[in-house]
Design an enzyme around this catalytic site. Structure first.
Site, short mmCIF file in Angstrom:
data_model
loop_
_atom_site.label_atom_id
_atom_site.label_comp_id
_atom_site.label_asym_id
_atom_site.label_seq_id
_atom_site.Cartn_x
_atom_site.Cartn_y
_atom_site.Cartn_z
N ARG A 368 0.88 -1.18 0.00
CA ARG A 368 0.00 0.00 0.00
C ARG A 368 0.91 1.22 0.00
NH1 ARG A 368 -1.97 -1.04 6.22
NH2 ARG A 368 0.06 -0.78 7.15
N HIS A 486 2.45 -0.47 16.12
CA HIS A 486 1.24 0.33 16.06
C HIS A 486 1.52 1.77 16.47
CE1 HIS A 486 -2.37 1.99 17.99
NE2 HIS A 486 -2.93 1.57 16.89
N SER A 810 -15.66 39.93 1.97
CA SER A 810 -14.81 38.93 2.61
C SER A 810 -15.71 38.13 3.54
CB SER A 810 -13.68 39.60 3.39
OG SER A 810 -12.93 38.61 4.05
N CYS A 877 -12.05 35.37 5.39
CA CYS A 877 -11.08 35.66 6.46
C CYS A 877 -11.44 34.99 7.77
CB CYS A 877 -10.90 37.16 6.62
SG CYS A 877 -12.41 38.00 7.11
C1 PEP Z 1 -15.40 36.12 11.16
O1 PEP Z 1 -16.44 36.34 11.75
O2 PEP Z 1 -15.22 35.14 10.43
C2 PEP Z 1 -14.27 37.04 11.30
C3 PEP Z 1 -13.17 36.88 10.59
O3 PEP Z 1 -14.36 38.01 12.23
P1 PEP Z 1 -14.17 37.78 13.80
O4 PEP Z 1 -13.66 36.42 14.01
O5 PEP Z 1 -13.24 38.84 14.25
O6 PEP Z 1 -15.57 37.98 14.30
#
Ligand code: PEP
Ligand code: MG
Length: 943
Positions: A368, A486, A810, A877
């Protein structure tokens, strides 16, 4: 006539369509029903056994019962399809023909079988195996006669009853027993007969006969039934046990960790036994075609003379290095080296094989793709491109994105290691450095880790039952077992530091102590282990960053010369060539920006401006602003904050050197900035000259029952527009300063928590006005964007209206997950486990995107946003920006970038590249991009 012909044809067609499904696939003597690409149906092991047979390797004949039977078994109250038995009989007959032995033969050499599990993805050690099946009181005699080796025959029989008794008949340790019952019988027998603990291979035929009788009695006592004599009953029992083991606790835990769906099921492989325990010209081993710990191009593994395969992996006897075979069994070793080459050339990847040598002849029992550490994966991939075995895209795919951060993991501080004394040495089984409080039992280790302790799991040897403790631990130390035990396999796969087979470590379960190097350590004391060197130290040693960190971030020349560093840079270059989706970083300081850029971040995807308010005496000005009773006082306080923010933004722009920066306006609820204890409130009253009662009243007024859904995000600046004004002014003045100094800037101002277009419109108006004022006042021009986070469901489903005012979106998937699921991101600890264990959450939805739910909101927002503003810039983000599966989803959505914390940047780059390669959108040639990015990377590294 024609009609009759048609009818006959139809009947034949009908009969064909009614033909029973094929549940059994045979292989042997160079022929196979299946092949290597049939992993879904035959499981990984079955498919590769067929493939090895087809390419002419020496594989004992056998057959695979398909994964469909597993599904049937669970769908039909643990029963089998009716036709299975006859297909199995045909399978056994095929084996008998090829091997020349008969199953259950009490006259001549009896065909014995190995019954093993085989899921689509290998799950080492998680499911059950039975060897030597087909033995009973009659066939053991015929085996002894045919081989002229009574000791061997009874050794096999003893092993068979032990395995079958444990796995199929459930004769296992009860909660109040210390030992496995069969092991206990052996130990008592050895003590009574020899007065000492001899190794199993020294047991005579008579010893094994006595043990067989004792084992049978144990089975009868525990189960109330005699041990089954009929080979077919044994075979059906073993197959059922393998299917049942798909649902055992450890298999479930393993599947959950590695995201393997329960619906896949396992196959069962039934294979003619070959024997590594016939004497000193026989043996068993496991090996990797290259070193899976460090990636070196050398055969790596273990081997035991006169032993069956289980002896090697069970960790009971510490085996020899496979290189030792060259002396012990030179001809078989030469054959194994040939097989190694053939396998790599054929499978184009490093293989993990099991083999047995019976009376000098080599047999392959499994192959494998080998599990590997991140360091080994990196080297394998780079080397195989050089060897022209694979192309660069395959090399990118060969590096598991979720393991890449292992390469960035710390090693021990060199100065500390020099001073420290090695208290024991073992085998380097999982690289890296770890120190932690020792725990000798998986449950206690898990409980301590849940309390936030750094934990080392220390065991004599690990078994699959220890899985939870291994997951929880920083590292694993075992006294027995080799690098294929293991503990070692699982540790490497998880990226855990592991030292195994440290024979100088004396683990005393009863007294919960570990003795090593003349010292005694109690549970809860610190030990440190180096899984690269295989060394153990007392106490907690400090660690230092990996050479990739020192090379990339600190620009250390020596580190940059290492092969690992260069392979890493090469990998990142390939990633850059493969994907168009960018990777940005979530960073709030120039230092963080610098690190992220060194890792290849193309800009900032999120600066949380509130993080800047806590430093030094800024918090006092912030608090003054919050306590202000009118706009004038608020503006006064904000004026004090302005220069600090401007300076911060200038630092960030400078560190970015022209790369874009998305800066988010103030987001958290104001109460987060106020002191909550009486003493802190009195301190603040003294510092800013306000009555403590006023502060207490304001804290009281700002209290919210659900602050995550309260007065936060853009709502703050709707109530107090001067906050947005000050922040915009600070951003644009910093931008103006940069322009004057010749530093390119690209600010992107981001408004948080927008659910209504009008919310954004009001903020955008302020931001544009301030931008114009600053440009006029400073007499400079710069480009900037204004956009919003999409992080509440209303924002997502009205994204077309919002896009009228936003130049970019974002996705704030932390809040979007929280609001879409109606689950507080801070309060899910109490039910997360029950939700994953009940298969409600496939994974923690705050770590890995809920693509079906939250993902749909994102899809809607992308589509609606683009319908109004074609080419709108789109990113993510939330924390998911650094999670490989979520990155793949973002790639499919066509986002422009993902943004994640600096140290996750390489992971996100790799995941993005893999997503592009997997869906065919990566370019075929990497050369141009490669050269460009090489220059860039070198330049970056120099900086
Ligand atoms: C989110 O809400 O995804 C974000 C990036 O902002 P925070 O985590 O600061 O609320
Ligand atoms: Mg948010």
């Amino acid at each position: 006539m024609a009609t009759r012909k048609k009818t006959a044809k139809n009947a034949a067609k009908k009969a064909a369509s009614k033909k029973a499904p094929k549940y059994v696939y045979t292989w042997g003597a160079g022929k196979a029903d299946g092949h290597g690409k049939m992993k879904e149906l035959l499981g990984g092991k079955g498919a590769n056994l067929a493939e090895m047979t087809l390419i002419g390797l020496p594989v004992p004949s056998g057959f695979t019962i398909t994964t469909e039977v597993c599904t049937y078994y669970y769908d039909h109250k643990r029963t089998y399809p009716k036709v299975l038995r006859s297909q199995m009989e045909a399978g056994v007959a095929n084996m008998e023909k090829i091997m020349g032995y008969k199953f259950g033969d009490a006259e001549g050499f009896p065909l014995l079988l190995a019954v093993r599990s085989g899921a689509r993805d290998s799950m080492p050690g998680m499911m059950d195996t039975v060897l030597n099946l087909g033995l009973n009181d009659a066939t053991v005699e015929s085996l002894a006669k045919a081989t002229d080796n009574e000791r061997f025959a009874w050794d096999c029989y003893r092993r068979f009853i032990q395995m079958y008794g444990d796995v199929v008949l459930g004769v296992q340790k009860t909660p109040d027993e210390d030992h496995e019952p069969f092991e206990h019988v052996i130990e008592s027998y050895k003590a009574k007969t020899y007065g000492e603990d001899i190794v199993d291979s020294e047991l005579t035929a008579e010893d094994n006969k006595a043990l067989v009788a004792a084992f049978k009695k144990l089975v009868l006592d525990r189960t109330g039934q005699g041990f089954p004599d009929c080979p077919w009953e044994q075979l059906e029992g073993a197959a059922g046990a393998v299917f049942s083991s798909w649902m055992n606790d450890r298999a479930i835990v393993y599947r959950r960790k590695y995201g393997i769906p329960a619906a896949w099921g396992t196959a069962v492989n039934v294979q003619a036994m070959v024997f590594g325990n016939t004497g000193s010209n026989s043996g068993s081993g496991v090996a990797f075609t290259r070193n899976p710990a460090n990636g070196e191009n050398e055969l790596y593994g273990e081997f035991l003379v006169n032993a069956q395969g289980e002896d090697v992996v069970a960790g009971v006897r510490t085996p020899d290095a496979v290189a030792g075979m060259a002396e012990a069994l030179p001809k078989a070793f030469k054959d194994l080296m040939k097989v190694r080459k053939i396998l790599e050339k054929h499978f184009k990847d490093v293989q993990d094989v099991e083999f047995t040598i019976q009376d000098g002849k080599l047999y392959m029992l499994q192959t494998r793709n080998g599990k590997r550490t991140a360091a080994a994966a990196l080297k394998f991939a780079a080397d195989m491109v050089k060897e022209k075995l694979i192309d660069w895209q395959t090399a990118v795919l060969r590096n598991p994105a979720d393991q890449l951060d292992q390469l960035l993991a710390p090693v021990f501080d060199v100065a500390e290691v020099k001073k420290a004394t090695i208290i024991a040495k073992g085998l380097p089984a999982g690289p890296g450095a770890a120190s932690g409080k020792i725990y000798l039992n998986a449950d206690r280790a898990e409980a301590a880790a849940n309390k936030g302790e750094k934990v080392l799991l220390v065991r004599v040897e690990t078994s699959p039952e220890d899985l939870r403790g291994m997951i929880a631990a920083e590292g694993i130390l075992t006294a027995r077992g080799g690098v294929s035990s293991h503990a070692a396999l699982v540790a490497r796969q998880m990226g855990k530091v592991c030292v195994c087979g440290a024979s100088g470590v004396d683990v005393d379960y009863e007294n919960k102590t570990v003795k090593a190097g003349g010292q005694v350590f109690k549970e809860g004391d610190f030990l440190s282990i180096d899984g690269t060197a295989g060394t153990v130290y007392g106490g907690a040693l400090a660690t230092e960053p990996s050479e990739i960190i020192t090379g990339l971030i600190h620009g250390k020349k020596a580190s940059q010369k290492t092969e690992k560093y260069q392979n890493f840079v090469q990998l990142m270059e390939w990633c850059a060539a493969a994907t168009k989706m960018g990777v940005r970083t979530n960073a709030d300081t120039p230092e963080q920006v610098k690190n992220a850029v060194a890792f290849g971040a193309e800009g900032i995807g999120l600066t949380r401006t509130e993080h800047m308010f806590f430093e030094g005496d800024r918090i006092d000005a912030m608090r003054q602003m919050i306590l202000a009773e009118n706009e004038i006082d608020r503006k006064k306080a904000l004026k004090k904050l302005l220069p600090h923010q401007r300076k911060d933004f200038f630092g960030i722009f400078k560190a970015l050197d022209g790369k874009p920066a998305t800066i988010r306006l103030l987001d958290p609820p104001l109460h987060e900035f106020l002191p909550h204890t009486k003493e802190q409130q009195m301190d603040l009253a003294r510092t800013i000259g306000v009555k403590v009662e006023t502060i207490m009243q304001r804290v009281h007024d700002l209290h919210e029952f659900n602050p995550m859904l309260g007065h936060r995000g853009c709502r703050l600046a709707i109530s107090y527009p001067e906050i947005a004004e000050m922040q915009a002014q600070a951003i644009f003045e910093a931008a103006a300063q940069c322009v004057k100094k010749g530093i390119p800037v690209e600010p992107e101002v981001m408004v948080p928590l927008v659910g209504y277009a009008r919310e954004l419109e009001l903020q955008v108006n302020i931001i544009h006005r301030v931008a114009e004022e600053v440009m006029a006042a400073k007499d400079v021009k710069f480009k900037y964007l204004v956009g919003t986070m999409i992080e509440v469901p209303r924002g997502a489903v009205t994204a077309d209206e919002i896009a009228e005012h936003a130049q970019f979106f974002s996705f704030g998937t932390n809040d979007l997950t929280q609001t879409a699921l109606g689950v507080s991101r801070d309060d899910m600890g109490s039910f997360l486990n029950s939700y994953t264990e009940n298969d409600i959450y496939p994974k923690n939805p705050f770590a890995s995107l809920d693509t079906t739910g939250v993902g749909q909101l994102m899809e809607i927002a992308v589509e609606k946003g683009r319908s109004v503003r074609n080419g709108i810039k789109l990113g993510i983000c939330g924390e998911h920006g650094g999670d490989p599966d979520s990155v793949t989803f973002c790639h499919k959505l066509g986002l422009n970038y993902v943004s994640c914390s600096p140290y996750r940047v390489p992971v996100a780059r790799l995941a993005a590249a893999q997503a592009a390669i997997n869906d065919g959108s990566a370019p075929k040639a990497a050369r141009k991009a490669k050269k460009k990015s090489t220059r860039k990377a070198t330049k970056k590294a120099k900086k």
